[in-house]
Scaffold this active site. Structure first.
Site, PDB file in Angstrom:
ATOM      1  N   ASP A 164     -10.712  24.202  -8.081  1.00 31.43           N
ATOM      2  CA  ASP A 164      -9.444  24.735  -7.587  1.00 31.43           C
ATOM      3  C   ASP A 164      -8.369  24.982  -8.649  1.00 31.43           C
ATOM      4  O   ASP A 164      -7.849  26.069  -8.769  1.00 31.43           O
ATOM      5  CB  ASP A 164      -8.869  23.788  -6.528  1.00 31.43           C
ATOM      6  N   GLU A 388     -14.233  10.757  -5.646  1.00 34.33           N
ATOM      7  CA  GLU A 388     -14.298  12.222  -5.764  1.00 34.33           C
ATOM      8  C   GLU A 388     -14.523  12.618  -7.227  1.00 34.33           C
ATOM      9  O   GLU A 388     -15.325  13.481  -7.538  1.00 34.33           O
ATOM     10  CB  GLU A 388     -12.976  12.809  -5.239  1.00 34.33           C
TER      11      GLU A 388
END
Ligand code: GLC
Length: 421
Positions: A164, A388
């Site tokens: 992202d 993550e």
């Protein structure tokens, strides 16, 4: 009290994130089905429940658009804890599919992991793949048609790359006028420390790009011609090249005509050359609206081996990354002025990308480099759990916890004896 082994914990995470036929990346922060996360989930499930692994791929394709695109998010059931949700994307009238979804895709690693499923049980695999093969061809064909104009594969939104807020997009994003996005409430920063997430300006730009596409009915040609963002991306180009090779192999097992896929492979082998930035001596993202390279060495460039391209010019960069961080491979060159060891794709180590890099290195015969990456990932998970992502300097777990794809990578690659991986 018994202590669960890491593999048992990983299995429990996959089961716990299972929402009935698909898994969420993690509870709260990402409450829907994400495309490449699901492909990893299938790779992990295949270690202990092969039918469930195939089901993950099947539900992913249940959201396929009529034009072949497989969206990056499938909104199977509404969840107010996530923004931007289905009403913001506004794709329902143009997808030709009853499953609500986003309007962009994500790195196509699904064919590669589907091949891993297939090879675990060929007879069962053939049965499953018969119904999926044409869908894969339609998806890969969509990439070639709508994202492949420059030779390499481009993204029309930073989210399409799966990375992202990578530095790859900075220059292209700086050119986006985001003054009209209005007020909105982010949800991600209520789940995770904002210091680890993309900035407010990043989010404004993400929305401006999204709104343009939505307001133009998700018309691919319009998005390519006049959209606010079009950047050729090493992640998409390398993963699609690899995925085409694996799809071709599976097509041959089914006795299908694979000549079209062959053509795509040849085209992408040529196309990746356009991503070579002589100035930094590395594969790089290239803004197709300005013709300018981004100028960063990121972990995406190390996916060349995964794509079947043994480019020796990339080895010194890899060695440099391995020396620079005790926990490699960082997502951005630690010497870059944009490097930040905690902020998402601007430095942190992602076990999933490392898994792809490691698979590629193994395939190409670079065993010691692959082993270094495997043992670094193992140490990060042993010390910090199934986070993550991780800080490359001190190994601190960061972002969301109990992540599906980190658990899947552990089961299918990180914890494996290199001889059987
Ligand atoms: C973030 C990541 C993306 C991932 C998604 C769900 O958007 O950048 O790669 O697919 O979260 O985990």
């Amino acid at each position: 009290m018994t202590t669960l082994s890491l593999s048992d914990q990983a299995i429990a995470i996959l089961r716990g994130n299972d929402r009935g036929g698909y898994t969420v990346p993690t509870e709260g922060l990402y409450p829907y089905q994400w495309n490449w996360d699901s492909a990893f989930a299938a790779y992990g499930f295949a270690e202990f429940d092969l039918p469930r692994a195939w089901q993950e791929i099947e539900t992913l394709f249940s959201g396929q658009w009529q034009n072949g695109m497989v969206p990056h998010i499938l909104f199977h059931q509404k969840d107010d804890g996530y923004f931007p949700g289905p009403d913001v994307w506004g794709t329902d009238k143009c997808s030709g599919n009853a499953v609500s979804s986003s309007g962009i895709s994500q790195p196509p690693v699904a064919a590669t992991f589907t091949r891993a499923l297939f090879e675990k049980d060929i007879a069962f695999g053939k049965e499953k793949l018969e119904a999926l093969f044409d869908k894969f061809v339609a998806w890969h064909g969509w990439f070639m048609r709508h994202r492949g104009e420059s030779g390499a594969i481009c993204v029309t939104h930073p989210w399409e790359s799966g990375r992202d807020n990578a530095a790859d997009w900075d220059a292209a994003m700086a050119n986006v006028d985001a003054s009209n996005v209005g007020d909105y409430t982010r949800r991600d920063t209520s789940h995770v420390n904002p210091e680890m997430r993309p900035t407010k300006r990043d989010y404004d730009v993400y929305l401006a790009i999204l709104y343009f596409a939505r307001d133009n009915g998700w018309d691919e040609q319009r998005i390519l011609d006049d959209g606010l963002f079009r950047v050729a991306d090493p992640t998409l180009t390398f993963t699609l090249l690899r995925a085409n090779r694996d799809l071709k192999w599976m097509g041959e097992q089914l006795g299908r005509d694979v000549s079209e896929i062959d053509g795509w492979i040849v085209a992408l082998e040529e196309g990746v050359k356009s991503l070579w930035n002589e100035d930094i001596g590395c594969y790089d993202a290239k803004d197709l609206r300005t013709g300018l390279f981004a100028g960063n060495v990121t972990s995406a460039a190390f996916l060349c081996w995964y794509a079947g391209i043994d480019d020796k010019r990339m080895l010194p960069h890899l060695e440099r990354f391995l020396i620079a961080s005790p926990h490699a491979v960082a997502s951005l060159d630690p010497t870059s002025p944009h490097y930040n060891p905690k902020r998402y794709w601007r430095g942190p180590v992602w076990v999933i990308v490392n898994t792809l890099i490691g698979i590629g290195l193994e395939d190409a015969g670079y065993r010691s480099e692959a082993e270094r990456i495997r043992s670094d990932c193992a140490r990060l998970i042993e010390g910090g759990g199934f986070a993550e992502y991780f800080d490359p300097e001190d190994g601190t777990p960061a972002g969301g916890g109990v992540f599906t794809w980190t658990a899947a990578s552990w089961l299918a690659w990180v914890s494996k004896d290199p001889k059987e991986a």
